[in-house]
Design a protein around this motif. Structure first.
Motif, PDB file in Angstrom:
ATOM      1  N   VAL A 127     -75.201  64.743  88.226  1.00  0.00           N
ATOM      2  CA  VAL A 127     -75.824  63.654  87.475  1.00  0.00           C
ATOM      3  C   VAL A 127     -75.572  63.925  86.227  1.00  0.00           C
ATOM      4  O   VAL A 127     -75.627  64.869  85.511  1.00  0.00           O
ATOM      5  N   THR A 128     -75.324  62.937  85.211  1.00  0.00           N
ATOM      6  CA  THR A 128     -75.166  63.064  83.866  1.00  0.00           C
ATOM      7  C   THR A 128     -76.086  62.436  83.058  1.00  0.00           C
ATOM      8  O   THR A 128     -76.779  61.417  83.306  1.00  0.00           O
ATOM      9  N   LEU A 129     -76.573  63.549  82.217  1.00  0.00           N
ATOM     10  CA  LEU A 129     -77.879  63.037  81.320  1.00  0.00           C
ATOM     11  C   LEU A 129     -77.452  63.016  79.774  1.00  0.00           C
ATOM     12  O   LEU A 129     -76.382  63.912  79.343  1.00  0.00           O
ATOM     13  N   ASN A 130     -78.073  62.568  78.866  1.00  0.00           N
ATOM     14  CA  ASN A 130     -77.739  62.355  77.539  1.00  0.00           C
ATOM     15  C   ASN A 130     -78.300  63.815  76.987  1.00  0.00           C
ATOM     16  O   ASN A 130     -78.917  64.351  77.497  1.00  0.00           O
ATOM     17  N   SER A 131     -77.622  64.156  75.679  1.00  0.00           N
ATOM     18  CA  SER A 131     -77.901  65.259  75.236  1.00  0.00           C
ATOM     19  C   SER A 131     -79.395  65.813  74.798  1.00  0.00           C
ATOM     20  O   SER A 131     -79.763  66.743  74.692  1.00  0.00           O
ATOM     21  N   SER A 132     -80.242  64.583  74.731  1.00  0.00           N
ATOM     22  CA  SER A 132     -81.513  64.546  74.303  1.00  0.00           C
ATOM     23  C   SER A 132     -82.466  65.079  75.431  1.00  0.00           C
ATOM     24  O   SER A 132     -83.676  65.365  75.216  1.00  0.00           O
ATOM     25  N   THR A 133     -82.079  64.834  76.479  1.00  0.00           N
ATOM     26  CA  THR A 133     -82.574  65.073  77.900  1.00  0.00           C
ATOM     27  C   THR A 133     -82.694  66.775  77.888  1.00  0.00           C
ATOM     28  O   THR A 133     -81.854  67.443  78.100  1.00  0.00           O
TER      29      THR A 133
END
Length: 277
Positions: A216-222
């Motif tokens: 799963v790809t998540l944004n850098s702020s997560t």
């Protein structure tokens, strides 16, 4: 000496860097506070008290980073090998611009750009290092104090060459484990370990049979994620990696954890049926 014997305070304000080698602005005050109107460059402030006997040792304060979120000026940086061309569109035509660049306040460099056109070539950039570039407008162009004259036009950050993160995130922790889910949280990758602009995280998990889930790809702020659709009474291990435009870094592996056999409202029981003869 006691505070009632203090006659005043001496405040020296020095710009960092100060390639003009000017002496710091020297301010003498009666009060123990001063209002300074500064640009977003780095500044060193030396404060000492004095009385009839002389001056106290100096207290040194470094003005911290300001947020550049509200700056209207847009700075664009284009890579040219180990050099970079910085361009901007001035809001008005000051006599000159002052450009600061470096990886930290300890190694900032400064250059006066005495031209109306907004462009300048910076040199000797090292790969995989994050540079801060600041452009200030000033109506003073000779080597004298810019403290009273310059106004920051814009701030940007730049990598001449991006790399992949050298580590994964730290402190991967598994919480709230149930029959079919678990909550994962982690500490973001430190800026000095990203070696590029961090674009996000990839998270996956492997069960005890070695079967790996889709990442799963998540944004850098997560910094957390809820895993679901897990199998009951199964041991899992989570891995999380960060990625930049250059690619994906090594993953961090969590400690193994096991899902429950029963849900939070399920009860295991043995039912006994009594037969009468």
């Amino acid at each position: 000496t006691q505070s009632e014997n203090i006659l005043g305070y001496s405040v020296k304000v020095e710009r960092i860097p100060n390639s003009c080698r000017d002496s710091p602005d020297h301010i003498f005050l009666k009060d123990s506070k001063v209002l300074l109107n500064l640009s977003m460059a780095y500044y060193r402030i030396n404060i000492s008290a004095y009385n009839k006997a002389g001056e106290s040792p100096q207290a040194i304060y470094i003005v911290p980073d300001f947020s550049a979120a509200d700056l209207p000026g847009q700075i664009h940086v284009k890579n040219q090998g180990t050099n970079a061309v910085v361009t901007w569109t001035p809001e008005y035509n000051p006599k000159c611009f002052v450009v600061d660049w470096g990886t930290s306040k300890e190694d900032m460099r400064m250059k006066i750009v005495a031209m109306a056109t907004g462009n300048f070539t910076l040199d000797n950039f090292q790969p995989y290092k994050l540079y801060k570039i600041m452009v200030h407008a000033s109506d003073v162009c000779q080597c004298e104090s810019f403290t009273r004259h310059e106004k920051t036009f814009g701030v940007t950050h730049f990598y001449s060459v991006e790399g992949v993160p050298r580590t994964g995130p730290a402190n991967v922790t598994i919480l709230s484990i149930t029959k079919h889910s678990a909550f994962v949280k982690w500490t973001k990758i430190a800026a000095e370990d990203c070696l590029g602009f961090l674009q996000g995280y990839r998270i996956s998990y492997t069960d005890s049979s070695g079967k790996k889930s889709l990442a799963v790809t998540l944004n850098s702020s997560t910094t957390s994620y809820h895993l679901n659709k897990l199998k009951e009474k199964t041991t899992y291990r989570v891995q999380i990696s960060g990625f930049t435009n250059a690619g994906e870094g090594p993953p961090t592996l969590s400690q193994p954890f096991s899902t429950a056999k029963y849900g939070t409202v399920e009860v295991s029981c043995i039912c006994i049926t009594q037969h009468q003869s």
